[in-house]
Motif scaffolding. Structure first.
Motif, PDB file in Angstrom:
ATOM      1  N   ALA A  56      -4.784 -20.808  15.097  1.00 20.89           N
ATOM      2  CA  ALA A  56      -4.302 -19.970  16.192  1.00 20.89           C
ATOM      3  C   ALA A  56      -2.988 -20.517  16.720  1.00 20.89           C
ATOM      4  CB  ALA A  56      -5.349 -19.908  17.304  1.00 20.89           C
ATOM      5  N   VAL A  57      -2.916 -21.842  16.880  1.00 20.00           N
ATOM      6  CA  VAL A  57      -1.677 -22.454  17.354  1.00 20.00           C
ATOM      7  C   VAL A  57      -0.551 -22.205  16.355  1.00 20.00           C
ATOM      8  CG1 VAL A  57      -0.568 -24.646  17.927  1.00 20.00           C
ATOM      9  CG2 VAL A  57      -2.913 -24.206  18.676  1.00 20.00           C
ATOM     10  N   VAL A  58      -0.863 -22.390  15.053  1.00 23.20           N
ATOM     11  CA  VAL A  58       0.155 -22.169  14.027  1.00 23.20           C
ATOM     12  C   VAL A  58       0.662 -20.731  14.077  1.00 23.20           C
ATOM     13  CG1 VAL A  58       0.465 -21.948  11.530  1.00 23.20           C
ATOM     14  CG2 VAL A  58      -0.552 -24.006  12.479  1.00 23.20           C
ATOM     15  N   SER A  59      -0.246 -19.784  14.298  1.00 21.98           N
ATOM     16  CA  SER A  59       0.217 -18.391  14.303  1.00 21.98           C
ATOM     17  C   SER A  59       1.102 -18.118  15.514  1.00 21.98           C
ATOM     18  CB  SER A  59      -0.965 -17.424  14.224  1.00 21.98           C
ATOM     19  OG  SER A  59      -1.733 -17.513  15.389  1.00 21.98           O
TER      20      SER A  59
ATOM     21  N   SER B 137      -9.758 -17.548  16.042  1.00 25.21           N
ATOM     22  CA  SER B 137      -8.305 -17.384  15.997  1.00 25.21           C
ATOM     23  C   SER B 137      -7.868 -16.175  16.821  1.00 25.21           C
ATOM     24  CB  SER B 137      -7.846 -17.239  14.553  1.00 25.21           C
ATOM     25  OG  SER B 137      -6.497 -16.894  14.503  1.00 25.21           O
ATOM     26  N   TYR B 138      -8.637 -15.104  16.755  1.00 25.32           N
ATOM     27  CA  TYR B 138      -8.296 -13.924  17.565  1.00 25.32           C
ATOM     28  C   TYR B 138      -8.300 -14.282  19.045  1.00 25.32           C
ATOM     29  CZ  TYR B 138      -8.299  -9.356  19.709  1.00 25.32           C
ATOM     30  OH  TYR B 138      -7.960  -8.284  20.475  1.00 25.32           O
ATOM     31  N   ALA B 139      -9.346 -14.979  19.470  1.00 20.56           N
ATOM     32  CA  ALA B 139      -9.483 -15.266  20.894  1.00 20.56           C
ATOM     33  C   ALA B 139      -8.438 -16.265  21.376  1.00 20.56           C
ATOM     34  CB  ALA B 139     -10.887 -15.811  21.173  1.00 20.56           C
ATOM     35  N   ALA B 140      -7.993 -17.157  20.484  1.00 21.79           N
ATOM     36  CA  ALA B 140      -7.133 -18.244  20.946  1.00 21.79           C
ATOM     37  C   ALA B 140      -5.655 -18.009  20.665  1.00 21.79           C
ATOM     38  CB  ALA B 140      -7.575 -19.559  20.305  1.00 21.79           C
ATOM     39  N   SER B 141      -5.292 -16.902  20.017  1.00 18.70           N
ATOM     40  CA  SER B 141      -3.890 -16.761  19.596  1.00 18.70           C
ATOM     41  C   SER B 141      -3.051 -16.008  20.616  1.00 18.70           C
ATOM     42  CB  SER B 141      -3.825 -16.087  18.227  1.00 18.70           C
ATOM     43  OG  SER B 141      -4.359 -14.794  18.310  1.00 18.70           O
ATOM     44  N   GLY B 142      -3.605 -15.682  21.746  1.00 21.73           N
ATOM     45  CA  GLY B 142      -2.816 -15.061  22.813  1.00 21.73           C
ATOM     46  C   GLY B 142      -2.279 -13.693  22.429  1.00 21.73           C
ATOM     47  N   TYR B 143      -1.281 -13.260  23.166  1.00 22.87           N
ATOM     48  CA  TYR B 143      -0.751 -11.917  22.927  1.00 22.87           C
ATOM     49  C   TYR B 143       0.478 -11.936  22.029  1.00 22.87           C
ATOM     50  CZ  TYR B 143      -4.042 -10.327  26.372  1.00 22.87           C
ATOM     51  OH  TYR B 143      -5.197 -10.036  27.029  1.00 22.87           O
ATOM     52  N   TYR B 144       0.605 -12.978  21.204  1.00 18.86           N
ATOM     53  CA  TYR B 144       1.722 -13.037  20.286  1.00 18.86           C
ATOM     54  C   TYR B 144       1.461 -12.112  19.110  1.00 18.86           C
ATOM     55  CZ  TYR B 144       3.308 -16.971  22.985  1.00 18.86           C
ATOM     56  OH  TYR B 144       3.747 -17.748  24.012  1.00 18.86           O
ATOM     57  N   GLY B 145       2.527 -11.665  18.469  1.00 22.31           N
ATOM     58  CA  GLY B 145       2.318 -10.808  17.312  1.00 22.31           C
ATOM     59  C   GLY B 145       3.608 -10.600  16.562  1.00 22.31           C
ATOM     60  N   LEU B 146       3.483 -10.102  15.329  1.00 19.82           N
ATOM     61  CA  LEU B 146       4.659  -9.875  14.500  1.00 19.82           C
ATOM     62  C   LEU B 146       5.397  -8.613  14.894  1.00 19.82           C
ATOM     63  CD1 LEU B 146       3.447 -10.603  10.864  1.00 19.82           C
ATOM     64  CD2 LEU B 146       4.920 -12.013  12.289  1.00 19.82           C
TER      65      LEU B 146
ATOM     66  N   ASN C 234      -3.227  -9.659  15.025  1.00 23.03           N
ATOM     67  CA  ASN C 234      -4.265  -9.279  15.987  1.00 23.03           C
ATOM     68  C   ASN C 234      -5.244  -8.245  15.427  1.00 23.03           C
ATOM     69  OD1 ASN C 234      -3.268 -10.855  18.318  1.00 23.03           O
ATOM     70  ND2 ASN C 234      -1.497  -9.522  18.085  1.00 23.03           N
ATOM     71  N   CYS C 235      -5.512  -8.338  14.138  1.00 20.88           N
ATOM     72  CA  CYS C 235      -6.426  -7.393  13.488  1.00 20.88           C
ATOM     73  C   CYS C 235      -7.637  -8.136  12.937  1.00 20.88           C
ATOM     74  CB  CYS C 235      -5.730  -6.670  12.341  1.00 20.88           C
ATOM     75  SG  CYS C 235      -4.438  -5.579  12.880  1.00 20.88           S
ATOM     76  N   PRO C 236      -8.653  -8.410  13.743  1.00 20.53           N
ATOM     77  CA  PRO C 236      -9.765  -9.241  13.259  1.00 20.53           C
ATOM     78  C   PRO C 236     -10.592  -8.601  12.149  1.00 20.53           C
ATOM     79  CG  PRO C 236     -10.210  -8.447  15.478  1.00 20.53           C
ATOM     80  CD  PRO C 236      -8.778  -8.111  15.180  1.00 20.53           C
TER      81      PRO C 236
ATOM     82  N   GLY D 163      -8.155 -20.441   6.698  1.00 17.81           N
ATOM     83  CA  GLY D 163      -6.859 -20.559   7.344  1.00 17.81           C
ATOM     84  C   GLY D 163      -6.002 -19.347   7.090  1.00 17.81           C
ATOM     85  N   MET D 164      -6.064 -18.839   5.875  1.00 14.62           N
ATOM     86  CA  MET D 164      -5.290 -17.654   5.541  1.00 14.62           C
ATOM     87  C   MET D 164      -5.709 -16.482   6.402  1.00 14.62           C
ATOM     88  SD  MET D 164      -4.906 -15.895   1.859  1.00 14.62           S
ATOM     89  CE  MET D 164      -5.387 -14.225   2.237  1.00 14.62           C
ATOM     90  N   ALA D 165      -7.026 -16.262   6.467  1.00 12.17           N
ATOM     91  CA  ALA D 165      -7.534 -15.138   7.254  1.00 12.17           C
ATOM     92  C   ALA D 165      -7.230 -15.341   8.738  1.00 12.17           C
ATOM     93  CB  ALA D 165      -9.035 -14.978   7.030  1.00 12.17           C
ATOM     94  N   ALA D 166      -7.362 -16.586   9.195  1.00 17.39           N
ATOM     95  CA  ALA D 166      -7.194 -16.840  10.631  1.00 17.39           C
ATOM     96  C   ALA D 166      -5.747 -16.673  11.069  1.00 17.39           C
ATOM     97  CB  ALA D 166      -7.698 -18.247  10.960  1.00 17.39           C
ATOM     98  N   VAL D 167      -4.796 -17.173  10.272  1.00 16.85           N
ATOM     99  CA  VAL D 167      -3.390 -17.010  10.656  1.00 16.85           C
ATOM    100  C   VAL D 167      -2.997 -15.535  10.566  1.00 16.85           C
ATOM    101  CG1 VAL D 167      -1.014 -17.563  10.026  1.00 16.85           C
ATOM    102  CG2 VAL D 167      -2.709 -19.366  10.138  1.00 16.85           C
ATOM    103  N   PHE D 168      -3.477 -14.853   9.551  1.00 23.37           N
ATOM    104  CA  PHE D 168      -3.215 -13.409   9.464  1.00 23.37           C
ATOM    105  C   PHE D 168      -3.714 -12.716  10.724  1.00 23.37           C
ATOM    106  CE2 PHE D 168      -4.769  -9.146   8.229  1.00 23.37           C
ATOM    107  CZ  PHE D 168      -3.560  -8.575   7.879  1.00 23.37           C
ATOM    108  N   CYS D 169      -4.924 -13.086  11.158  1.00 24.44           N
ATOM    109  CA  CYS D 169      -5.480 -12.492  12.368  1.00 24.44           C
ATOM    110  C   CYS D 169      -4.636 -12.853  13.583  1.00 24.44           C
ATOM    111  CB  CYS D 169      -6.919 -12.959  12.561  1.00 24.44           C
ATOM    112  SG  CYS D 169      -7.658 -12.333  14.058  1.00 24.44           S
ATOM    113  N   GLY D 170      -4.175 -14.096  13.640  1.00 23.69           N
ATOM    114  CA  GLY D 170      -3.373 -14.522  14.784  1.00 23.69           C
ATOM    115  C   GLY D 170      -2.065 -13.766  14.915  1.00 23.69           C
ATOM    116  N   VAL D 171      -1.407 -13.481  13.794  1.00 25.67           N
ATOM    117  CA  VAL D 171      -0.098 -12.832  13.893  1.00 25.67           C
ATOM    118  C   VAL D 171      -0.189 -11.313  13.941  1.00 25.67           C
ATOM    119  CG1 VAL D 171       1.157 -14.749  12.869  1.00 25.67           C
ATOM    120  CG2 VAL D 171       0.327 -12.920  11.394  1.00 25.67           C
TER     121      VAL D 171
END
Lengths: 413, 413
Positions: B226-229, B382-391, B354-356, B344-352
């Motif tokens: 989540a932090v990485v995303s 990752s969804y819960a911790a990645s905030g409102y950031y997005g691509l 926001n599509c769980p 990690g792949m799925a989690a970063v994808f979700c973080g950037v």
């Protein structure tokens, strides 16, 4: 900045803890529930005469609800609680536990997931009251409870979590509850598995390749399933209407309903429609065999049982109806009845609950990932063709099924 | 009553036909796109000197967009089209095709799914114009196009269909488009498979049992993801800001960016960050091996390449960043690096994005169903911790990530 991060982190940890606690408590209650249902079903099978006590168990159920559960609104009430229109009482939990066990003991045709959702929802709501959660957080913990109970009972954590997010308002995903529901589901299913409850799973045999022909055939099966799910909703509502019209008194109604169920069962000379119907599902999916009218009789008996006042749920019967119907259609159309039974189960579930993502996930968890293309076709066509019918009158369909626009309407029966 | 049934049926058949047509046309275009990218990447690998032409290809890309694509808004514009805030022009399709191929030919660090979404969206929007669809139906056909292109490129029909429904407004599912998107996706992926494009899939080795220990460890990995995303989103935006500040002129900017990318690459003495990074993903997931800072350099090079004016997409790089980071975390924490790379792949994808749900489905389609519990934990945390950031700046988050309430805010970078 660091204040926001620490706020977000403490929120995350708070929900992790609540989810684990809810998962454990609801998981334990559901495990007990599952064990009880298994025991009473075993007893019923060993002592067939107990079926004749169906009217008596109906009387007890109606009596219990009259005395203790006047404000009990069943699964609908749990959905309403999530949308803060209502508040599910804690008394719901023991009531639904006992009455569902009675229904299954005496061979009523009913499921158990509606019961599980009420059990989980009302326990979690009470937990939320104890720890003084605010209104919005209470919605989330109720969803956790629903997921945990569903997950412990069926061993399908993913479908259980998504179901809680998806079912209340179709078209809106309550993602704030995603993490808590997932964790609660995983904990509850782990708990149940540790206590020896094996997850429901069926082995689909003979999955054909996806070709234009097999795809089209599956489309036709899915259309049939959409029609069946509409008919099932109408049958449930019709039975409710007729019961109320003919038998004003609730006690008379439940005895009359029980007698009707007994009469139909004696006429059919079979006990396979008693209970949830897991054997029928297994035979349809694993052996590709089902009586031509099994889906019809399961539908009739479920409507007669449930709307007379018995308790349990309509979802496992809808699985059973879908699986037997799909199997028959598969045999008719000349495409693997096993995969058609699996698809039929997912498609009818989707038709009556309007939850396509849950339906797809439940197919994965129960049947494995191999027939994925067919599940996608069956579920998406059934969703599109099943209209605004549904099992829960407090469910709303937020976006139109036909146009990309906002409608926000209640489902109809 | 029969009038309504016939209206619904004709609507269903209309969309079946449109979906199949869109699936075929967009599937064909994406197949060609995929073949082209493979060919240019092969050429780049065989002729390493071509990397030095990166500034030149940048100049051509900027020139083409200056002359032909002034109104082109990239992936964002496709999302806006679905919400009728904008209208993606047909010229987008050839432009993104050529410029992405140029970026990959000269070794820029960029993905291809953003390009695919623009390709599919703009072709489908044009189709919709030709057959005179109304506004709302045009949204649906644009979503079909997005799904079909994504699906043909990756061979993941289910994730592709759900992505189109989920990405535009997080928390709202455009279920009216479910059936058309599923059918278009399946047709497109079938088309691509028939033309010899093999679906992306990786073999995860050594999946541990879900215990409290492994679950907690995966939770920590997911928090890291989540932090990485978040950092990736900030890096992309930071690069864009600095480029605009330092280089007002677009031509100067792209040449400077290309020179920076070349300089960093020579400094690192490796060519493995060129292109989408599929080899890095494969090595991380299948062999459990990744350089400690691979995720960092991939992030830097992608931000430098994409924000200088090159074209492609940020999703495959985010896969690569997630997989390499997850792999390193797995080795650090003493839990299977292979499953951590997949998660990690799925989690970063979700973080950037926001599509769980899409993230979970993509994990199933690329890695199989076996590690399901870990994917659920990784994605939901990752969804819960990645905030409102997005691509995508035109993506809206309709419901709060922390409370069950309506917020309707744009994502931030």
């Amino acid at each position: 900045y660091s204040a926001r991060i620490s706020r977000d982190m403490s929120n995350l940890i708070k929900w992790l803890v609540f989810a684990v606690v809810t998962g454990c408590i609801v998981g334990a209650a559901s495990t007990l529930f599952s064990v009880t249902l298994k025991a009473v079903t075993g007893y019923r099978k060993a002592h067939e005469w107990i079926f004749l006590l169906l009217p008596l168990s109906g009387l007890i159920i109606v009596f219990l609800y009259e005395k203790l559960g006047k404000e009990d609104g069943g699964t609908n009430q749990v959905l309403s609680t999530v949308r803060s229109r209502d508040d599910v009482p804690i008394l719901s939990a023991p009531l639904i536990f006992i009455t569902t066990a009675l229904t299954h003991l005496t061979g009523g045709s009913a499921g158990r997931e509606g019961a599980a959702i009420q059990l989980g929802g009302s326990i979690a709501n009470q937990l939320g009251r104890w720890i003084h959660l605010d209104e919005e957080d209470r919605h989330v913990i109720v969803m956790c409870g629903m997921s945990a109970a569903f997950s412990a009972l069926f061993g399908t954590p993913m479908a259980a979590a998504v179901f809680a997010l998806e079912v209340v308002s179709v078209g809106v995903m309550y993602y704030a509850a995603l993490m808590p529901c997932m964790i609660a589901s995983l904990v509850a299913s782990g708990f149940a598995a540790g206590m020896g409850i094996t997850p429901e799973s069926f082995h689909v045999t003979d999955i054909p390749a996806l070709t234009i022909e097999s795809g089209l055939k599956m489309g036709v099966v899915a259309l049939g399933c959409a029609v069946v799910s509409i008919v099932f909703c109408i049958a449930l509502n019709g039975a409710a209407g007729l019961y109320v019209k003919w038998f004003k008194n609730k006690y008379v109604r439940v005895v009359a309903g029980a007698c009707l169920v007994i009469a139909v069962t004696f006429m059919l000379r079979t006990n396979e429609y008693m209970g949830a119907g897991a054997e029928l599902i297994e035979r349809a999916v694993e052996d590709g065999q089902a009586d031509t009218f099994a889906f019809f009789w399961k539908m009739v008996l479920t409507a007669l049982t449930m709307r007379a006042g018995f308790r349990g749920g309509e979802i496992v019967p809808s699985f059973c109806i879908g699986a037997t119907f799909g199997c028959v259609m598969g045999n008719l159309m000349g495409i693997s009845p096993s995969i058609c039974a699996a698809c039929g189960m997912a498609a009818v579930f989707c038709g009556v609950t309007n939850c396509p993502i849950t339906s797809i996930l439940i197919a994965f968890e129960m049947f494995g990932f191999k027939g994925v293309s067919f599940y996608l076709i069956a579920v998406s066509i059934s969703y599109a063709a099943s209209g605004y019918y549904g099992l829960y009158k407090d469910q709303t369909i937020v976006y139109s099924k036909y146009k990309a626009k906002y409608v926000n309407r209640h489902t109809r029966f």
